[in-house]
Design a protein around this motif. Structure first.
Motif, PDB file in Angstrom:
ATOM      1  N   ALA A  45      -1.600   1.068 -11.915  1.00 60.10           N
ATOM      2  CA  ALA A  45      -2.592  -0.004 -11.832  1.00 60.10           C
ATOM      3  C   ALA A  45      -1.909  -1.368 -11.857  1.00 60.10           C
ATOM      4  CB  ALA A  45      -3.594   0.121 -12.970  1.00 60.10           C
ATOM      5  N   GLU A  46      -0.930  -1.515 -12.718  1.00 60.50           N
ATOM      6  CA  GLU A  46      -0.212  -2.788 -12.818  1.00 60.50           C
ATOM      7  C   GLU A  46       0.500  -3.119 -11.504  1.00 60.50           C
ATOM      8  OE1 GLU A  46       3.371  -4.722 -15.474  1.00 60.50           O
ATOM      9  OE2 GLU A  46       2.173  -3.112 -16.336  1.00 60.50           O
ATOM     10  N   MET A  49      -1.826  -4.167  -8.580  1.00 61.56           N
ATOM     11  CA  MET A  49      -2.339  -5.541  -8.665  1.00 61.56           C
ATOM     12  C   MET A  49      -1.362  -6.576  -8.111  1.00 61.56           C
ATOM     13  SD  MET A  49      -5.393  -5.387  -9.720  1.00 61.56           S
ATOM     14  CE  MET A  49      -5.645  -3.790  -8.970  1.00 61.56           C
ATOM     15  N   THR A  50      -0.093  -6.177  -7.901  1.00 64.59           N
ATOM     16  CA  THR A  50       0.897  -7.118  -7.362  1.00 64.59           C
ATOM     17  C   THR A  50       0.974  -7.078  -5.839  1.00 64.59           C
ATOM     18  OG1 THR A  50       2.787  -5.588  -7.436  1.00 64.59           O
ATOM     19  CG2 THR A  50       2.305  -6.866  -9.454  1.00 64.59           C
ATOM     20  N   ARG A  54      -3.649  -4.695   0.346  1.00 64.32           N
ATOM     21  CA  ARG A  54      -4.908  -4.198  -0.202  1.00 64.32           C
ATOM     22  C   ARG A  54      -5.829  -3.580   0.852  1.00 64.32           C
ATOM     23  NH1 ARG A  54      -6.032  -8.137  -5.380  1.00 64.32           N
ATOM     24  NH2 ARG A  54      -3.925  -7.895  -6.166  1.00 64.32           N
ATOM     25  N   TRP A  58      -5.100   1.308  -0.715  1.00 64.42           N
ATOM     26  CA  TRP A  58      -5.026   0.543  -1.958  1.00 64.42           C
ATOM     27  C   TRP A  58      -6.344   0.667  -2.719  1.00 64.42           C
ATOM     28  CZ3 TRP A  58      -7.773  -3.514  -4.072  1.00 64.42           C
ATOM     29  CH2 TRP A  58      -7.186  -4.170  -5.155  1.00 64.42           C
ATOM     30  N   VAL A  62      -6.828   2.236  -6.449  1.00 59.17           N
ATOM     31  CA  VAL A  62      -7.429   1.479  -7.552  1.00 59.17           C
ATOM     32  C   VAL A  62      -8.611   2.252  -8.129  1.00 59.17           C
ATOM     33  CG1 VAL A  62      -8.721  -0.612  -8.148  1.00 59.17           C
ATOM     34  CG2 VAL A  62      -6.626  -0.779  -6.790  1.00 59.17           C
TER      35      VAL A  62
END
Length: 98
Positions: A45-46, A49-50, A54, A58, A62
């Motif tokens: 998850a971390e 987010m970078t 997306r 993606w 998520v």
């Protein structure tokens, strides 16, 4: 605060949550260009987010992370969509076997 069975209740902000591990780890390239072998839902998850693209993979990754973190799906259910998202983002690295 004391729980109903007589033991002190730990305030939620002080509780440590257990990592949600999956295996095998997924090797990805970080923004700094380093190899990072992702092996937990929290780490996945971390990293997600970078990323900037997306795309649809993606979004699926998520969603898988959210479900696993809510204990609505097993941690292993994150690995395949995370790997697909890494491939889509161009961040997936080859597995190194020793």
């Amino acid at each position: 605060m004391v729980a109903a069975w007589g033991t002190p209740e730990v305030p939620s902000e002080n509780r440590q949550m257990a990592e949600h591990w999956f295996s095998p780890k997924v090797p990805v390239r970080t923004l700094e260009g380093h190899r990072y072998n992702v092996g937990s839902v929290e780490a996945a998850a971390e990293v997600l987010m970078t990323w900037t693209k997306r795309g649809p993979r993606w979004t699926e990754a998520v969603s898988a992370c959210v479900a696993a973190l809510a204990d609505e799906a097993p941690p292993d259910s994150v690995r395949v969509p995370f790997e697909a998202a890494a491939r889509e983002e161009g961040k997936l690295l080859p597995v190194i076997t020793e």
